[in-house]
Each structure stands twice: as C-alpha cells, then as structure tokens.
Design a protein around this motif. Structure first.
Motif, short mmCIF file in Angstrom:
data_model
loop_
_atom_site.label_atom_id
_atom_site.label_comp_id
_atom_site.label_asym_id
_atom_site.label_seq_id
_atom_site.Cartn_x
_atom_site.Cartn_y
_atom_site.Cartn_z
N ARG A 1 0.83 -1.20 0.00
CA ARG A 1 0.00 0.00 0.00
C ARG A 1 0.87 1.25 0.00
O ARG A 1 1.76 1.39 0.83
N TYR B 1 1.07 5.48 0.02
CA TYR B 1 0.49 6.81 0.21
C TYR B 1 1.36 7.78 -0.57
O TYR B 1 2.58 7.79 -0.37
N THR C 1 -2.16 -0.97 -3.75
CA THR C 1 -3.25 -0.13 -3.26
C THR C 1 -2.68 1.26 -3.05
O THR C 1 -1.62 1.40 -2.44
N THR D 1 -3.20 5.46 -2.11
CA THR D 1 -3.98 6.58 -1.56
C THR D 1 -3.27 7.89 -1.91
O THR D 1 -2.08 8.04 -1.62
N LEU E 1 -8.58 8.70 -9.24
CA LEU E 1 -9.66 8.06 -8.47
C LEU E 1 -10.40 7.05 -9.36
O LEU E 1 -10.70 5.93 -8.93
N GLY F 1 -8.85 3.81 -9.57
CA GLY F 1 -8.89 2.95 -8.38
C GLY F 1 -8.13 3.47 -7.18
O GLY F 1 -8.06 2.80 -6.15
N ALA F 2 -7.56 4.67 -7.28
CA ALA F 2 -6.86 5.22 -6.11
C ALA F 2 -7.88 5.70 -5.08
O ALA F 2 -9.00 6.06 -5.43
N GLY F 3 -7.46 5.70 -3.82
CA GLY F 3 -8.25 6.32 -2.77
C GLY F 3 -7.69 7.71 -2.53
O GLY F 3 -6.63 8.06 -3.05
N GLN F 4 -8.41 8.52 -1.77
CA GLN F 4 -7.87 9.83 -1.40
C GLN F 4 -8.03 10.02 0.10
O GLN F 4 -8.98 9.50 0.70
N ALA F 5 -7.11 10.77 0.69
CA ALA F 5 -7.20 11.00 2.13
C ALA F 5 -6.39 12.24 2.50
O ALA F 5 -5.55 12.69 1.73
N SER G 1 -7.17 11.55 8.66
CA SER G 1 -7.70 10.21 8.42
C SER G 1 -6.57 9.20 8.20
O SER G 1 -6.69 8.04 8.60
N THR H 1 -6.16 5.87 10.44
CA THR H 1 -6.07 4.55 9.81
C THR H 1 -4.83 3.81 10.28
O THR H 1 -4.89 2.64 10.69
#
Ligand code: VGL
Length: 210
Positions: free
Chosen positions: A130, A132, A155, A157, A181, A184-188, A192, A196
């Motif tokens: 994962r 970031y 994965t 973010t 996005l 398939g990327a997440g955002q944060a 948060s 996490t």
C-alpha cells in the motif's frame, strides 16, 4: 494479513517550487504537510521513499530538444536538490528518474534506487502493498506514479492535502485527481491517514488481559 504501507514523496525539488525553473504554483506549500506525514510514517517505522527528477543536461523532455518543458532538475544542480525544508528521515530511500535523454521520467514507479533497483521491484521485495503518495506535481509526476502503481497492483492513496499541480491549463490538477480516483486510487488527508495507521497498529497489538 497485515497490509504494509509506505510513503512516497514525489519530486519535492527546488526547481518545482516558487522561484525554480519549472515552478509549480504554491509548490512549497506541500512541505510542512509532507513533514507531518514523514514524521507519522517514520514513527511507525514505515518505509519512506523520495523520488527526484534527475535529468541529463540534454533531454527530449526539454523544449530545446523538442519537449515541452524548460530545463529543470539537471543532475547535480542546485535546482535538483530537495526543498531545504523537507525533513526526510534517516533511511529514506531515494528514487531517481528521467535519467536518460529519451525518457520523460514522470513516474516514480519507473525510477530506480541508487543501486539501480526499480521501485516497483523493491516494493515487492519489501512486501509493501500500500502506497500513500504526495508531492509534485499533481498533474504529471504524482498522477503518473499513482497510475503506474495501480497498474502494478498496489493499493494507492493520494494525499490530497499534500499535492499541487503545474496547471498548464486551469483544471489540470482536478482532472488528474479524477483520473487517479477513476483508476482505483483512494484519497485521504492527514487526520484520516493518522487514524487509519493508528487503528491498524492497535489491531496488531496483543490482546489486553485483566
Ligand atoms: C514534472 C513536469 C515536468 C513533475 C516533471 O515532477 O510533476 N512535471 N517534469
């Protein structure tokens, strides 16, 4: 199985900050934010990668040789240094990219360590799954790094409070984020991400008794 996270700081170099050869508007604003992420990851002993554009003097990436960009981040020049305010922890793994005269070097996933190991290979070897990602610039190197990492099965973010775009055209950064996005990327943002990581850390502590 525990997911293993790492932080990738993309191209926070002098040439991409205000006053630099290819200044990203407000590019230096990511520095204090990224310092908080760096501290968070470092405290948790999570690996940190910092990519840098590391171009030869002549490159098809530059206008003079048919590209679209002013000369920037030439190997060994002051403009290629990381922003002096960026607090990279000891043990940060340096990733260089764009080192030949035929490659744009947008994606950090195509970059290599000082030993020449490709980042994607290293992430697998370190069993990191994962990522970031924050840094410069949203609409080029951050975007290409994120899209590549997703293609490689990681994965990802996007740290939306710690990215800024070149904005050759107004709206490029927003389009880039939407593209990441959609892929398939997440955002944060910081709070948060911190919760996490904390929650995950606690889930792996031995159960309390008594
Ligand atoms: C970048 C434009 C040209 C970046 C690099 O780091 O995002 N942008 N070269």
């Amino acid at each position: 199985m525990q997911r293993r996270a790492a932080l990738l700081v993309v191209d926070v170099q002098i040439d991409f900050c205000p006053g630099g050869a290819l200044a990203v508007p407000n590019g230096d604003q990511v520095v204090p934010l990224l310092n908080r992420y760096l501290e968070l990851f470092n405290q948790r002993s999570a690996p940190v990668f910092a990519s840098r554009d590391w171009h030869p003097e002549q490159s098809k990436h530059f206008k003079e040789q048919g590209g679209i960009w002013p000369v920037h981040c030439v190997q060994g020049t002051a403009g290629a240094d990381f922003h002096p305010g960026l607090r990279l922890p000891e043990g940060t793994i340096l990733i260089s990219k764009g080192m030949t005269n035929w490659d744009n070097g947008y994606s950090a996933l195509q970059g290599v360590t000082e030993n020449g190991t490709p980042l994607a290979m290293l992430l697998r070897r370190m069993e990191l799954d994962r990522l970031y990602v924050g840094g410069l610039a949203t609409d080029y190197c951050v975007k290409e790094s994120v899209l590549d990492a997703l293609k490689e099965g990681f994965t990802v973010t996007v740290l939306t409070d710690a990215i800024r775009g070149v904005e050759v055209q107004a709206g490029d950064s927003e389009h880039a984020l939407q593209e990441m996005l959609a892929a398939g990327a997440g955002q944060a943002t910081f709070a948060s991400v911190r919760s996490t990581l904390q929650a995950e850390g606690e889930a792996h502590l031995p159960a309390r008794t008594g």
